[in-house]
Design a protein around this motif. Structure first.
Motif, mmCIF file in Angstrom:
data_model
loop_
_atom_site.group_PDB
_atom_site.id
_atom_site.type_symbol
_atom_site.label_atom_id
_atom_site.label_comp_id
_atom_site.label_asym_id
_atom_site.label_seq_id
_atom_site.Cartn_x
_atom_site.Cartn_y
_atom_site.Cartn_z
ATOM 1 N N LEU A 164 0.773 -1.237 0.072
ATOM 2 C CA LEU A 164 0.003 0.061 -0.125
ATOM 3 C C LEU A 164 0.893 1.460 -0.037
ATOM 4 O O LEU A 164 0.363 2.301 0.434
ATOM 5 N N GLN A 165 2.132 1.176 -0.534
ATOM 6 C CA GLN A 165 2.896 2.482 -0.540
ATOM 7 C C GLN A 165 2.386 3.420 -1.261
ATOM 8 O O GLN A 165 1.565 3.240 -2.392
ATOM 9 N N ASP A 166 2.506 4.662 -0.811
ATOM 10 C CA ASP A 166 1.906 5.983 -1.602
ATOM 11 C C ASP A 166 0.507 5.746 -1.732
ATOM 12 O O ASP A 166 -0.121 6.863 -2.303
ATOM 13 N N ALA A 167 -0.181 4.884 -0.879
ATOM 14 C CA ALA A 167 -1.659 4.954 -1.246
ATOM 15 C C ALA A 167 -2.403 6.130 -0.372
ATOM 16 O O ALA A 167 -1.804 6.373 0.626
ATOM 17 N N CYS A 168 -3.509 6.635 -0.956
ATOM 18 C CA CYS A 168 -4.314 7.330 0.003
ATOM 19 C C CYS A 168 -5.280 6.804 0.608
ATOM 20 O O CYS A 168 -6.113 6.017 0.216
ATOM 21 N N LEU A 169 -5.060 6.692 1.968
ATOM 22 C CA LEU A 169 -5.937 5.799 2.758
ATOM 23 C C LEU A 169 -6.529 6.533 3.861
ATOM 24 O O LEU A 169 -6.868 6.090 4.943
ATOM 25 N N ILE A 170 -6.935 7.924 3.598
ATOM 26 C CA ILE A 170 -7.758 8.931 4.403
ATOM 27 C C ILE A 170 -9.004 8.541 4.748
ATOM 28 O O ILE A 170 -9.698 7.910 3.961
ATOM 29 N N GLY A 171 -9.131 8.249 6.074
ATOM 30 C CA GLY A 171 -10.646 7.966 6.581
ATOM 31 C C GLY A 171 -11.162 6.526 6.411
ATOM 32 O O GLY A 171 -11.950 6.122 6.419
ATOM 33 N N CYS A 172 -10.067 5.656 5.886
ATOM 34 C CA CYS A 172 -10.431 4.303 5.814
ATOM 35 C C CYS A 172 -10.488 3.575 6.900
ATOM 36 O O CYS A 172 -10.078 4.034 8.060
ATOM 37 N N SER A 173 -11.318 2.468 6.983
ATOM 38 C CA SER A 173 -11.403 1.649 8.168
ATOM 39 C C SER A 173 -10.797 0.373 7.838
ATOM 40 O O SER A 173 -11.161 -0.426 7.010
ATOM 41 N N PHE A 174 -9.928 -0.036 8.967
ATOM 42 C CA PHE A 174 -9.298 -1.059 9.049
ATOM 43 C C PHE A 174 -9.088 -1.874 10.344
ATOM 44 O O PHE A 174 -8.503 -2.738 10.415
ATOM 45 N N CYS A 175 -10.624 -1.526 10.977
ATOM 46 C CA CYS A 175 -10.860 -2.276 12.014
ATOM 47 C C CYS A 175 -10.478 -3.877 11.918
ATOM 48 O O CYS A 175 -11.200 -4.602 11.163
ATOM 49 N N GLU A 176 -9.709 -4.415 12.993
ATOM 50 C CA GLU A 176 -9.524 -5.804 12.823
ATOM 51 C C GLU A 176 -8.931 -6.337 11.791
ATOM 52 O O GLU A 176 -8.940 -7.871 11.503
ATOM 53 N N ALA A 177 -8.456 -5.515 10.892
ATOM 54 C CA ALA A 177 -7.797 -6.137 9.630
ATOM 55 C C ALA A 177 -6.358 -6.722 9.687
ATOM 56 O O ALA A 177 -5.725 -6.552 10.777
ATOM 57 N N ASP A 178 -6.126 -7.552 8.997
ATOM 58 C CA ASP A 178 -4.732 -8.419 9.163
ATOM 59 C C ASP A 178 -3.970 -7.796 8.151
ATOM 60 O O ASP A 178 -3.852 -7.729 7.078
ATOM 61 N N LEU A 179 -2.947 -6.879 8.713
ATOM 62 C CA LEU A 179 -1.803 -6.145 8.014
ATOM 63 C C LEU A 179 -0.459 -6.597 8.325
ATOM 64 O O LEU A 179 0.529 -5.732 8.371
ATOM 65 N N ARG A 180 -0.616 -7.734 8.564
ATOM 66 C CA ARG A 180 0.891 -8.287 9.106
ATOM 67 C C ARG A 180 1.809 -8.174 7.962
ATOM 68 O O ARG A 180 1.517 -8.710 6.843
ATOM 69 N N SER A 181 2.951 -7.631 7.960
ATOM 70 C CA SER A 181 3.921 -7.362 7.059
ATOM 71 C C SER A 181 3.707 -6.334 5.886
ATOM 72 O O SER A 181 4.148 -6.756 4.547
#
Length: 249
Positions: A164-181
Motif C-alpha cells: 500500500l505504498q503511497d496509497a491514499c488511505l484517508i478515513g479508511c476503516s481497517f478495524c480488525e484487519a490483518d496487515l501483518r508485514s
C-alpha cells in the motif's frame, strides 16, 4: 422443464433479451459457489422457454459475454472506467467472488462492492477506489501502490504482505484487519480507523498517521522510525519490538 443430468450439455440462456449458448460445465466449474453454479448444479429444476428452450434470467445482458469469458478462461477484459463498475456489479449479482490475480490497475472502482471476495495477489495500482467496500475480503499480497482508497471499508480484510505504498488511505476503516508485514511506506492514513488491526512487522516508514485510531492495534516489530505519532491514538496498542527510533510522540 430442464433436467440437469449432463454437466457437459449445452445450455441456452436469455439474459434480459440477449441470447447466449454455453455449457453447464462452464457455468459450474470455475466458480462452484456462484449463483449460476447453484442454478445449474442439478439440484434445481429450471423453467425453459417452451419453443426454443432458453432459460431466462432477468438481468441486463450487456456484459454477460464477459461473465462467460471469465468463467471459461479467467480473463478480465479491458474496459472503460464506467464499464468496469457495471461489470463488477454483474459479478456481484452472479456471486462470482474469486478474483485472485486479476489486474485492475488504473481502473475507476469508486463505491464498488468487493466484500468477502478472494482478491489475493490482485493488482490495484493507481486505481480510484474511493468509498469501495472490501469488508472481510482476501487481499493478501495485493498491490495498491498509489491507489486512492479514500473512505474505503477494509474492516476484517486480510491484507497480509499487501503493498500500500503511497496509497491514499484517508478515513479508511481497517478495524480488525490483518496487515501483518504490509508495506505502508509514505501512505496517508490521516483519520484512518485501525482499531484492533494486526500490523505486526508492517513497514510504516514516512506514513502519515494524523488522528489515526490505533487503539488496541498490534504494532509489534513494526517499522515506525521518524513517524509522527503525536496526534495518533495508541491506547492499548502493542509496541513490543517496534522500531521507534526518532519517532515523534
Amino acid at each position: 422443464m430442464l433436467e440437469n443430468s449432463d454437466l457437459s450439455s449445452f445450455i441456452r440462456l436469455n439474459i434480459g433479451g440477449k441470447k447466449f449458448c454455453t455449457t453447464i460445465d462452464t457455468l459450474t466449474r470455475r466458480e462452484p459457489d456462484s449463483m449460476l453454479a447453484a442454478m445449474f448444479s442439478g439440484r434445481h429444476t429450471l423453467c425453459q422457454d417452451s419453443e426454443k428452450g432458453y432459460v431466462f434470467v432477468d438481468r441486463d445482458g450487456k456484459h454477460f459475454r464477459h461473465i462467460l469469458n471469465w468463467l471459461r478462461d479467467g480473463v478480465v477484459p479491458t474496459l472503460t472506467d464506467s464499464e468496469y463498475s457495471e461489470l463488477i456489479r454483474e459479478a456481484e449479482y452472479y456471486q462470482l467472488l474469486d478474483l485472485s490475480f486479476v489486474d485492475f490497475s488504473f481502473a475507476c472502482l469508486k463505491n464498488v462492492f468487493f466484500s468477502r471476495a478472494n482478491l489475493q495477489c490482485a493488482k490495484f495500482r493507481d486505481v480510484d477506489a474511493e468509498g469501495s467496500i472490501f469488508h472481510n475480503a482476501t487481499l493478501r499480497e495485493c498491490e495498491f501502490t498509489g491507489a486512492n482508497l479514500h473512505g474505503a471499508l477494509l474492516a476484517g480484510a486480510n491484507l497480509q504482505s499487501a503493498n500500500l505504498q503511497d496509497a491514499c488511505l484517508i478515513g479508511c476503516s481497517f478495524c480488525e484487519a490483518d496487515l501483518r508485514s504490509a508495506h505502508l511506506q509514505t501512505a496517508d492514513l490521516t483519520n484512518a480507523n485501525l482499531e484492533g488491526a494486526n500490523l505486526e512487522g508492517a513497514n510504516l516508514k514516512g506514513a502519515k498517521l494524523t488522528n489515526a485510531n490505533l487503539k488496541g492495534a498490534n504494532l509489534q516489530r513494526a517499522y515506525l522510525r521518524h513517524v509522527n505519532l503525536r496526534d495518533t491514538h495508541l491506547e492499548g496498542a502493542k509496541l513490543d519490538g517496534a522500531n521507534l527510533l526518532g519517532a515523534i510522540r
